[in-house]
Design an enzyme around this catalytic site. Structure first.
Site, PDB file in Angstrom:
ATOM      1  N   ASN A  46       0.725  -1.408  -0.120  1.00 50.32           N
ATOM      2  CA  ASN A  46       0.209   0.069  -0.057  1.00 50.32           C
ATOM      3  C   ASN A  46       1.073   1.359   0.066  1.00 50.32           C
ATOM      4  O   ASN A  46       0.686   2.107  -0.710  1.00 50.32           O
ATOM      5  CB  ASN A  46      -0.807  -0.009   1.234  1.00 50.32           C
ATOM      6  CG  ASN A  46      -2.030  -0.862   1.065  1.00 50.32           C
ATOM      7  OD1 ASN A  46      -2.292  -1.415   0.032  1.00 50.32           O
ATOM      8  ND2 ASN A  46      -2.821  -0.962   2.455  1.00 50.32           N
ATOM      9  N   ARG A 376      -9.407  -5.454 -14.243  1.00 50.18           N
ATOM     10  CA  ARG A 376      -8.257  -5.883 -13.955  1.00 50.18           C
ATOM     11  C   ARG A 376      -8.533  -7.342 -14.265  1.00 50.18           C
ATOM     12  O   ARG A 376      -9.807  -7.763 -13.481  1.00 50.18           O
ATOM     13  CB  ARG A 376      -8.089  -5.662 -12.374  1.00 50.18           C
ATOM     14  CG  ARG A 376      -7.608  -4.262 -12.282  1.00 50.18           C
ATOM     15  CD  ARG A 376      -6.831  -3.961 -10.996  1.00 50.18           C
ATOM     16  NE  ARG A 376      -7.152  -2.505 -10.480  1.00 50.18           N
ATOM     17  CZ  ARG A 376      -6.007  -1.723 -10.693  1.00 50.18           C
ATOM     18  NH1 ARG A 376      -5.111  -2.284 -11.296  1.00 50.18           N
ATOM     19  NH2 ARG A 376      -6.129  -0.512 -10.351  1.00 50.18           N
ATOM     20  N   HIS A 436     -14.458   1.603 -16.075  1.00 54.31           N
ATOM     21  CA  HIS A 436     -14.365   0.933 -14.764  1.00 54.31           C
ATOM     22  C   HIS A 436     -15.654   0.162 -14.323  1.00 54.31           C
ATOM     23  O   HIS A 436     -15.651  -0.549 -13.349  1.00 54.31           O
ATOM     24  CB  HIS A 436     -14.343   2.034 -13.750  1.00 54.31           C
ATOM     25  CG  HIS A 436     -13.980   1.508 -12.284  1.00 54.31           C
ATOM     26  ND1 HIS A 436     -14.604   1.669 -11.017  1.00 54.31           N
ATOM     27  CD2 HIS A 436     -12.616   0.790 -11.796  1.00 54.31           C
ATOM     28  CE1 HIS A 436     -13.757   0.943 -10.056  1.00 54.31           C
ATOM     29  NE2 HIS A 436     -12.741   0.673 -10.559  1.00 54.31           N
ATOM     30  N   ARG A 565     -14.305   1.562   3.715  1.00 52.05           N
ATOM     31  CA  ARG A 565     -13.144   0.924   3.922  1.00 52.05           C
ATOM     32  C   ARG A 565     -11.968   2.154   4.254  1.00 52.05           C
ATOM     33  O   ARG A 565     -11.216   1.575   4.882  1.00 52.05           O
ATOM     34  CB  ARG A 565     -12.762  -0.175   3.120  1.00 52.05           C
ATOM     35  CG  ARG A 565     -11.484  -1.014   3.655  1.00 52.05           C
ATOM     36  CD  ARG A 565     -11.209  -1.972   2.066  1.00 52.05           C
ATOM     37  NE  ARG A 565     -10.239  -1.016   1.198  1.00 52.05           N
ATOM     38  CZ  ARG A 565     -10.577  -1.095   0.067  1.00 52.05           C
ATOM     39  NH1 ARG A 565     -11.595  -1.785  -0.720  1.00 52.05           N
ATOM     40  NH2 ARG A 565      -9.789  -0.219  -0.603  1.00 52.05           N
ATOM     41  N   HIS A 593     -14.881  -4.505  -0.842  1.00 49.42           N
ATOM     42  CA  HIS A 593     -14.541  -3.985  -1.996  1.00 49.42           C
ATOM     43  C   HIS A 593     -15.971  -3.448  -2.535  1.00 49.42           C
ATOM     44  O   HIS A 593     -16.080  -2.911  -3.577  1.00 49.42           O
ATOM     45  CB  HIS A 593     -13.952  -4.888  -3.010  1.00 49.42           C
ATOM     46  CG  HIS A 593     -13.540  -4.540  -4.203  1.00 49.42           C
ATOM     47  ND1 HIS A 593     -13.842  -4.614  -5.470  1.00 49.42           N
ATOM     48  CD2 HIS A 593     -12.476  -3.550  -4.431  1.00 49.42           C
ATOM     49  CE1 HIS A 593     -13.496  -3.858  -6.248  1.00 49.42           C
ATOM     50  NE2 HIS A 593     -12.599  -3.228  -5.678  1.00 49.42           N
TER      51      HIS A 593
END
Length: 689
Positions: A46, A376, A436, A565, A593
């Protein structure tokens, strides 16, 4: 005079607090030891991305001389100082935690040793490994008048070596060289066990190279060897308007990324001052220096913790995703979806159902077209293979591949080329916008008419992350959803007049405005004395205008509960502004997510799932999707999911007015409730027994 507190929390400082929550999971003694090591790895990964993108962007602003405050009250220079101070403190805590975890692992028989601690047989074994496996891969790179400083790759580990020529006078200036620690080899080298010992022992690759570094420099004596690592600016700056071929332009930018301006230099504490000064001069790094008391780059702990045989007692209990009950006893998924919508909750329910759906569509002679977005994708994607088969069998297959998915660009380029070879129509989206949205459309001929089958999701079409992230997917043959899905693909792949969306909210055209209408409706209900309630779950909330809308709703009396989150720029609990807003964050075994929105709507409850966080980039610079859940029983399940998150008192932390988070655990009178563990029962609600 005290500085007035902003109504907003700074985005980057909020991110630091998120990574601190990840670090707290590494420190949590109730988590299994090897899982704690994984969390420590995530902290490092991260930080790498944060430095290479967010901190790099702030550096760019400072170099450009920008002094304007952002909406949270920070100038680039002021924010830079605060970030470096907080990240330095976090890294100190991270390595303190590393030492604690490995003390505990040592008691369990898992040890990373210094070479000095090895016995004669073990030392010979690692020496043989070095000479047979490591030595042939190494390339020493000298730096002198005839050989300029070599390219140092971002986020790779190197050794800075100071040498003295044999027979040189003591006052002669040292020679300097660097050696890359090869990332193709394992960072943790197994050591043969001792006699009558069951312990697993390892040495780190960089220490092994350091021990035998003299073999690389005949006629010279290495007297100082120190690991170092740099992080470069990794943000791509594309001229999409002027790019004749976007794929080629991105490939060029990926090559340029290797030369990005250094943002951070990490060195081992106690590094030789001459070597350190040499690095700082050559890399032109003045301020962002981290002196590390331990191994650089702890991201290797993810692979280390995952590769050890046995030791299941030091890991979470394995979760076996169940296959969605609705598809259990059928070979025809189309028939099931024709009759009712199907909701899937990953990772508790298997992503294999999505793969199977595309596979069935690929071989079904009645399927005419398949269209989907890919953002992805995993390294071994069954979906991509199925799409290729569908195209090869003559179906119209259209795939919108997002080449600009950060750090997945190279993989997506490879997939795009493979799909094109198979005969798929590959589209790279619209200029200036990332695609996206997560959507899959299958057009099928049935009894003389065409029917559309749609899958929308909150997460990527990636079977690997589907086992690690909590996400929601919805299969539907609802004609309104199908019509919107067709219109969305037409807008992305062709020319299309603005469409009046019937079900979807779509960014950048109308998603933000739709959110405003939904929030304003709750506000109007509250002002009319009716019950008004919003629950929203997402990864990040940073768009100022949306935050202001939520503040207005709170002031009108709307109860607002946010499950966020990561980054949250909204400041809850401010009297007269946000006292009706509660914000919690859950960091646990799986990455939270999913994006889900609930609106009470005067009792006619509405629930949406979405690909979009409430960030400026999602609402204005990306193609995003928000889809309603029409079937009442599925809405009830999603509301129950949200309420389970809100009841979490084990892993949930609550955002306070000061921008910091407090754990909700520790109340001795409250029965512990861990939402991710309870969520395993989601399959029971759907009839899995």
């Amino acid at each position: 005079m005290t500085k007035q507190v902003s109504h907003y929390v700074n985005r980057d400082l909020s991110w630091i607090e998120f990574n601190r929550r990840v670090l707290e999971e590494a420190q949590d003694l109730s988590n299994p030891l090897l899982e704690r090591a994984k969390f420590l790895s995530i902290v490092s990964s991260n930080l790498d991305e944060f430095m290479s993108v967010r901190v790099a962007g702030i550096q760019d602003q400072m170099r450009a001389g920008l002094t304007k405050m952002d909406f949270t009250g920070y100038t680039p220079a002021g924010l830079w100082k605060r970030l470096i101070k907080r990240t330095t403190a976090m890294v100190f805590e991270q390595y303190k935690t590393y030492r604690e975890i490995f003390r505990s692992l040592g008691k369990e028989g898992i040890c990373i040793r210094s070479i000095d601690e090895l016995n004669i047989a073990q030392t010979k074994a690692v020496s043989d490994y070095f000479h047979e496996i490591v030595f042939p891969v190494l390339t020493p790179m000298a730096v002198d008048q005839s050989r300029p400083f070599p390219l140092v790759h971002s986020k790779e580990l190197y050794l800075a070596v100071l040498l003295q020529r044999d027979g040189a006078a003591p006052e002669e200036e040292p020679l300097f060289a660097i050696v890359q620690v090869p990332s193709i080899l394992t960072r943790f080298v197994p050591v043969p066990g001792r006699i009558n010992s069951k312990k697993l022992e390892f040495v780190l690759l960089e220490e092994l190279i350091e021990r035998f570094i003299n073999t690389l420099f005949n006629g010279y004596t290495p007297y100082s060897v120190n690991p170092f690592r740099i992080t470069r600016n990794a943000d791509l700056t594309l001229n999409e308007e002027g790019a004749e071929d976007l794929l080629e332009e991105i490939e060029k930018e990926l090559r340029r990324r290797r030369w990005g301006i250094p943002v951070r230099l990490e060195v081992v504490k106690g590094m030789d001052p001459y070597a350190l000064e040499m690095l700082r001069d050559e890399l032109e790094i003045e301020d962002n220096l981290f002196e590390i008391d331990g191994p650089l780059d702890l991201s290797f702990l993810m692979r280390f913790a995952g590769s050890l045989p046995g030791y299941d007692n030091l890991r979470y209990e394995k979760l076996e995703p169940v296959y969605p009950r609705e598809f259990d006893d059928t070979d025809d998924m189309f028939e099931v979806i024709r009759q009712r919508d199907v909701l899937m909750y990953h990772p508790y329910e298997s992503f294999e159902a999505v793969n199977d759906f595309v596979e069935q569509a690929a071989y079904d002679p009645n399927v005419l077209a398949i269209k989907m977005t890919l953002y992805r994708v995993s390294g071994q994607s069954a979906l991509v293979q199925a799409l290729a088969k569908a195209a090869e069998s003559g179906k119209q297959v259209t795939v919108v591949v997002e080449l600009k998915a950060r750090f997945d660009e190279e993989r997506n380029i490879a997939w795009a080329r493979q799909l094109e070879k198979a005969g798929c129509h590959v589209v790279y989206g619209l200029v200036g916008l990332k695609t996206h949205a997560k959507i899959l459309l299958v057009v099928r001929r049935e009894q003389g008419t065409l029917r559309r089958y749609v899958h929308v999701g909150t997460g990527n079409y990636n079977d690997s992350t589907a086992t690690l992230y909590t996400d929601i997917g919805l299969f539907s043959s609802h004609p309104v959803i199908g019509g919107d899905a067709s219109a969305l693909f037409n807008e992305v792949t062709g020319y299309s007049s603005p469409y009046e969306w019937k079900a979807f909210g779509v960014a950048p055209s109308d998603l933000k405005e739709k959110l405003y209408r939904l929030i304003d409706r709750e506000k109007a209900n509250a002002l009319a004395g009716k019950r008004a309630h919003i629950i929203a779950k997402m990864n990040s909330l940073s768009n100022q205008e949306v935050i202001d809308k939520l503040y207005e709703a709170s002031q009108a009396g709307v109860k607002i509960e946010l499950i966020i989150r990561g980054v949250c720029c909204l400041r809850p609990g401010v009297p007269g502004r946000s006292e009706n807003i509660k914000v919690i964050s859950i960091v646990d075994r799986f990455l939270e997510h999913s994006r889900v929105m609930y609106f009470h709507n005067g009792g006619s409850e509405e629930v949406y799932l979405s690909s979009a966080d409430w960030m400026t980039r999602n609402l204005t610079k990306r193609i995003e999707l928000m889809c309603p859940v029409y079937q009442p029983e599925l809405r009830a399940i999603m509301i129950k999911m949200l309420k389970m998150n809100l009841e979490d008192n084990v892993k949930a932390r609550e955002l306070k007015q000061n921008g910091l988070y407090e754990s909700l655990a520790g109340n001795p009178d409250a029965k512990p409730f861990r939402s991710q563990f309870e969520a395993k029962r989601i399959s029971m609600w759907k009839g899995h027994g």
